[in-house]
Design a protein around this motif. Structure first.
Motif, PDB file in Angstrom:
ATOM      1  N   ILE A   4       0.790  -1.438   0.291  1.00 22.75           N
ATOM      2  CA  ILE A   4      -0.119   0.250  -0.475  1.00 22.75           C
ATOM      3  C   ILE A   4       0.657   1.116   0.426  1.00 22.75           C
ATOM      4  N   SER A  19      -6.766   9.744  -0.673  1.00 26.07           N
ATOM      5  CA  SER A  19      -6.417   7.403  -0.681  1.00 26.07           C
ATOM      6  C   SER A  19      -7.810   7.040  -2.137  1.00 26.07           C
ATOM      7  N   ASP A  20      -8.728   7.376  -1.944  1.00 27.56           N
ATOM      8  CA  ASP A  20      -9.844   6.322  -2.685  1.00 27.56           C
ATOM      9  C   ASP A  20      -9.274   6.937  -4.188  1.00 27.56           C
ATOM     10  N   SER A  23      -5.970   4.343  -5.766  1.00 29.08           N
ATOM     11  CA  SER A  23      -6.204   3.737  -5.878  1.00 29.08           C
ATOM     12  C   SER A  23      -7.246   3.377  -6.699  1.00 29.08           C
ATOM     13  N   LYS A  31      -3.052  -0.236  -4.045  1.00 29.66           N
ATOM     14  CA  LYS A  31      -3.637   0.888  -3.100  1.00 29.66           C
ATOM     15  C   LYS A  31      -3.410   1.574  -2.246  1.00 29.66           C
TER      16      LYS A  31
END
Length: 335
Positions: A4, A19-20, A23, A31
Motif C-alpha cells: 500500500i 486515497s480513494d 486506489s 492501493k
C-alpha cells in the motif's frame, strides 16, 4: 502481504478522498490507505507492506525516520528545503493542487526511485488482441471499443497500439504526448519502470491508452525477441487485469505475441468468397506453416459495422448505443 501507499493527514476527510482517488488510478499499481496520524498508521499496518508515505507536515518527521519514500503535502516552499537535502527519498507536492497533478508528480518521483521496478511474482493479467490482415477494416476502432467494454465493467485495462499510424488516436495526440516510441526507448536502455510507463499513458474518460509510435521505424526499434520479452515483462508486472493489443501490422511479424492472447478479435469486411476474406484464410495458413496452428483457434472473426463508430469511439455513452458494441460485449463475454 498487501502493498500500500499510506496517506497520512490530520484532516482525515482529505486523506480518505485522496486515497480513494489514488486506489482507482490505474497508473499506480498500489492501493492507498488513509490514516489521521502516524500513530494510527503504526497500530494498523501489521498485515500491510507500505511502499511510500504521502503525508502532511505534522507527521512528516516520523515518516522520514522509516527510511521509506516520503511525499509531503505542503503549502510552504520553505518546508521542502528543510528536508530535501536529508534524503533522496523525499519530495514535496503542493497540497491543494488537482488530484491528477498529484498523480503526475507521484509518478515522476517514483520514476527517479530505484526501488520501484516492474517486478512481481504473480501474473494474472489477461491479453486480448485485435488483428486483421485486411486493411482499413476498423481494427483500431474495435480495439478501443473492446478496451471500453473492460473499463465499463470496472476491470483495470490498458490499450497498447502497435499501429503504424495514429488513425482514431489522432484526437488524443498532444504536442507533448508520450507514446510507444518513448516506452521502447526506456525499455531498450533498461530504464523502464511502472512510473515511466504511467507517464506514457494517455487518458480519456476511464480509458488508458499507449499511443502508436511517432515514427513507423520505431516499431522495429526492438527485435522480435526483445518485443516478446517486453510484453512478458509488462505482463509480469501485473499492473492491469487486462491488456488489449491493437497489433497494427505486426501480427504477421510477432506470432509469439499473438500466442500470448486469450482471444484475438479479427475484424473482417467483404463477402465470404471475396478477396478480403481470402487474406484471412491466407493468414491462417501462414500461422499453420509457422507452427502456430493453435493461434487459429483463438481468432474470432467479427463483421465490421456498416456505420462508422469512429466519431463516438471515445464517448462511452454514445458508443454503447451502437449495435456493434452489443456484438462486441457478447463476444468478449464468451471469450
Amino acid at each position: 502481504m498487501r502493498h500500500i501507499i499510506a496517506v497520512i493527514d490530520t484532516d482525515i476527510r482529505f486523506a480518505l478522498k485522496l486515497s480513494d482517488f489514488l486506489s482507482k488510478e490505474d497508473r499506480i499499481p498500489f492501493k492507498a490507505v488513509a490514516y489521521s496520524s502516524f500513530h494510527m498508521y503504526k497500530s494498523e499496518t501489521s498485515l500491510m507492506d507500505v511502499v511510500a508515505f504521502i503525508t502532511d507536515i505534522d507527521n512528516v518527521d516520523e515518516c522520514i525516520d522509516t527510511g521509506l519514500p516520503v511525499i509531503l503535502l505542503s503549502d510552504d516552499a520553505m518546508v521542502e528545503s528543510k528536508y530535501s537535502n536529508l534524503t533522496k527519498l523525499f519530495c514535496s507536492i503542493f497540497k491543494f493542487c488537482g488530484v491528477h497533478t498529484v498523480v503526475d508528480e507521484l509518478l515522476g518521483f517514483f520514476s527517479r526511485n530505484d526501488s520501484f521496478g516492474l517486478t512481481t511474482v504473480h501474473n494474472n493479467t489477461k491479453v486480448y488482441g485485435v488483428y486483421s490482415p485486411i486493411n482499413r477494416c476498423g481494427r483500431s476502432s474495435l480495439s478501443v471499443a473492446i478496451h471500453s467494454y473492460f473499463c465499463s465493467a470496472n476491470t483495470s485495462s490498458l490499450l497498447i497500439s502497435f499501429d503504424e499510424y495514429d488513425s482514431v488516436f489522432s484526437v488524443l495526440r498532444k504536442e507533448n504526448s508520450k507514446d510507444l516510441s518513448d516506452i521502447f526507448y526506456e525499455y531498450k536502455t533498461g530504464d523502464l519502470d511502472f512510473a515511466k510507463l504511467g507517464e506514457c499513458i494517455s487518458r480519456v474518460e476511464d480509458l488508458n491508452i499507449i499511443l502508436p509510435a511517432r515514427y513507423n521505424e520505431d516499431l522495429f526499434y526492438l527485435s522480435d525477441n526483445e518485443l516478446t520479452k517486453f510484453m512478458n515483462d509488462i505482463l509480469s508486472a501485473n499492473l492491469f487485469e487486462t491488456i488489449v493489443l491493437d497489433f497494427g501490422s505486426i501480427g504477421r511479424r510477432s506470432m509469439q505475441m499473438l500466442d500470448m492472447c486469450e482471444q484475438i478479435f479479427c475484424p473482417v469486411i467483404g463477402e465470404k468468397d471475396g478477396v478480403e476474406r481470402k487474406k484471412v484464410a491466407d493468414f491462417k495458413a501462414l500461422l499453420g506453416r509457422n507452427g502456430y496452428a493453435e493461434v487459429i483457434h483463438k481468432l474470432c472473426e467479427i463483421k465490421s459495422p456498416g456505420e462508422s463508430i469512429s466519431d463516438d469511439i471515445f464517448n462511452f455513452n454514445r458508443l454503447k448505443r451502437h449495435e456493434f458494441f452489443s456484438q462486441i460485449s457478447s463476444l468478449v463475454d464468451g471469450a
